[in-house]
Scaffold this motif. Structure first.
Motif, short mmCIF file in Angstrom:
data_model
loop_
_atom_site.label_atom_id
_atom_site.label_comp_id
_atom_site.label_asym_id
_atom_site.label_seq_id
_atom_site.Cartn_x
_atom_site.Cartn_y
_atom_site.Cartn_z
N ASN A 63 0.71 -1.04 0.01
CA ASN A 63 -0.09 0.00 -0.05
C ASN A 63 1.05 1.32 0.10
O ASN A 63 0.38 2.32 0.41
CB ASN A 63 -1.08 -0.04 0.97
CG ASN A 63 -2.06 -1.09 0.82
OD1 ASN A 63 -2.50 -1.40 -0.10
ND2 ASN A 63 -2.60 -1.69 2.15
N SER A 79 -6.88 4.97 -0.18
CA SER A 79 -7.93 4.18 -0.48
C SER A 79 -8.75 4.81 -1.34
O SER A 79 -9.17 5.91 -1.09
CB SER A 79 -8.64 3.78 0.94
OG SER A 79 -9.78 2.72 0.75
N PRO A 80 -9.44 4.22 -2.40
CA PRO A 80 -9.58 2.72 -2.52
C PRO A 80 -8.35 2.29 -3.37
O PRO A 80 -8.30 1.11 -3.65
CB PRO A 80 -10.74 2.64 -3.42
CG PRO A 80 -10.71 3.76 -4.30
CD PRO A 80 -10.34 4.75 -3.39
N CYS A 93 -9.32 -1.24 -8.65
CA CYS A 93 -10.09 -2.09 -9.06
C CYS A 93 -11.30 -1.36 -9.73
O CYS A 93 -11.89 -0.52 -9.17
CB CYS A 93 -10.78 -3.12 -8.03
SG CYS A 93 -9.41 -4.20 -7.48
N TYR A 98 -13.26 -6.59 -7.87
CA TYR A 98 -13.21 -6.37 -6.48
C TYR A 98 -11.66 -6.62 -5.99
O TYR A 98 -10.83 -7.49 -6.64
CB TYR A 98 -14.12 -6.95 -5.49
CG TYR A 98 -13.92 -8.41 -5.38
CD1 TYR A 98 -13.46 -9.13 -4.24
CD2 TYR A 98 -14.44 -9.26 -6.45
CE1 TYR A 98 -13.30 -10.70 -4.05
CE2 TYR A 98 -14.26 -10.77 -6.20
CZ TYR A 98 -13.81 -11.38 -5.04
OH TYR A 98 -13.56 -12.68 -4.99
N ARG A 99 -11.28 -6.12 -4.69
CA ARG A 99 -9.94 -6.44 -4.32
C ARG A 99 -9.80 -7.98 -3.63
O ARG A 99 -10.84 -7.78 -2.76
CB ARG A 99 -9.41 -5.20 -3.57
CG ARG A 99 -7.87 -5.55 -3.09
CD ARG A 99 -7.20 -4.36 -2.30
NE ARG A 99 -8.08 -3.38 -1.79
CZ ARG A 99 -7.58 -2.40 -0.80
NH1 ARG A 99 -6.49 -2.48 -0.67
NH2 ARG A 99 -8.76 -1.74 -0.27
N LYS A 100 -8.91 -8.81 -4.07
CA LYS A 100 -8.90 -9.84 -3.16
C LYS A 100 -7.52 -10.35 -2.93
O LYS A 100 -6.47 -9.72 -3.54
CB LYS A 100 -9.40 -11.01 -4.27
CG LYS A 100 -9.34 -12.19 -3.56
CD LYS A 100 -9.83 -13.37 -4.68
CE LYS A 100 -9.53 -14.76 -4.22
NZ LYS A 100 -9.92 -15.77 -4.96
N GLN A 107 -2.41 -8.29 -3.30
CA GLN A 107 -3.55 -8.05 -3.47
C GLN A 107 -3.65 -8.20 -4.88
O GLN A 107 -2.83 -8.01 -5.75
CB GLN A 107 -3.88 -6.73 -2.94
CG GLN A 107 -3.38 -6.43 -1.36
CD GLN A 107 -3.50 -5.07 -1.06
OE1 GLN A 107 -4.27 -4.75 -0.57
NE2 GLN A 107 -2.33 -4.51 -1.12
N CYS A 109 -7.13 -7.65 -8.40
CA CYS A 109 -8.37 -7.41 -8.67
C CYS A 109 -9.10 -8.61 -9.38
O CYS A 109 -8.34 -9.06 -10.33
CB CYS A 109 -8.37 -6.35 -9.76
SG CYS A 109 -8.07 -4.66 -9.04
N SER A 123 -14.42 0.46 -5.10
CA SER A 123 -14.95 -0.14 -3.89
C SER A 123 -14.54 -1.51 -3.90
O SER A 123 -14.11 -2.27 -5.01
CB SER A 123 -16.61 -0.41 -4.34
OG SER A 123 -17.32 -1.27 -3.38
N ASP A 124 -14.40 -2.02 -2.63
CA ASP A 124 -13.72 -3.28 -2.67
C ASP A 124 -14.77 -4.35 -2.34
O ASP A 124 -14.19 -5.67 -2.08
CB ASP A 124 -13.02 -3.16 -1.15
CG ASP A 124 -11.72 -2.35 -1.17
OD1 ASP A 124 -11.30 -2.29 -2.30
OD2 ASP A 124 -11.05 -2.12 -0.17
N SER A 125 -16.01 -4.20 -2.44
CA SER A 125 -16.65 -5.55 -2.59
C SER A 125 -17.71 -5.46 -3.66
O SER A 125 -18.19 -4.25 -4.28
CB SER A 125 -17.67 -5.59 -1.09
OG SER A 125 -18.28 -4.42 -1.05
#
Length: 152
Positions: A63, A79-80, A93, A98-100, A107, A109, A123-125
């Motif tokens: 990060n 963030s994001p 992403c 989404y980020r996984k 990390q 996408c 958005s992360d979800s």
């Protein structure tokens, strides 16, 4: 040393030969020398070194990033945005992703699974499709397919 009446040993790792004084000096911050020699090397983009006299550079941590060579710090990904160690830039992403976190701790996408969507970058979800609509493909930015009459 060229044009000299004497020979000089190589400077130790972390140092370089200062030609005007014919002495070994510590490599400056943002650079390193990993083995005995006469020159220091700039840290590459994605790496940094805050100390003088270093024998290596470090990867920017997770990060954080560094887009320029020969730097003493790394910049934050806000963030994001995110990054993996050694990054030269941050990543976001896109819609449908989404980020996984991978099993190796990195990390990435990843496409939203079928039945979910993501309509905006960052958005992360992923969101569930609303009642009466569905999505049977991965990586969707919307759930626009209507369920047949009598189903939901």
């Amino acid at each position: 040393y060229e044009g000299s009446a004497v020979c000089f040993d190589a400077c130790p790792a972390g140092q370089y030969l200062e030609p005007s004084a014919l002495t070994c000096q510590s490599c400056g911050a943002g650079s390193y020398s990993s083995s005995p020699g006469r020159e220091c090397t700039s840290c590459e983009a994605g790496k940094f070194q805050a100390a003088v006299g270093s024998t290596s550079c470090a990867n920017c941590p997770r990060n954080k990033y560094q887009s320029l060579p020969q730097q003493t710090t790394c910049d934050d990904c806000t963030s994001p945005l995110f990054s993996n160690p050694g990054a030269e830039s941050c990543t976001v992403c896109l819609g449908g992703e989404y980020r996984k976190e991978t099993s190796g701790g990195l990390q990435e996408c990843t496409d939203c699974p079928a039945g979910k969507y993501k309509d905006e970058s960052g958005s992360d979800s992923c969101k569930d499709c609303p009642p009466g609509k569905y999505e049977d493909e991965e990586g969707s930015e919307s759930c626009d397919k209507l369920c047949p009459p009598g189903t939901w």
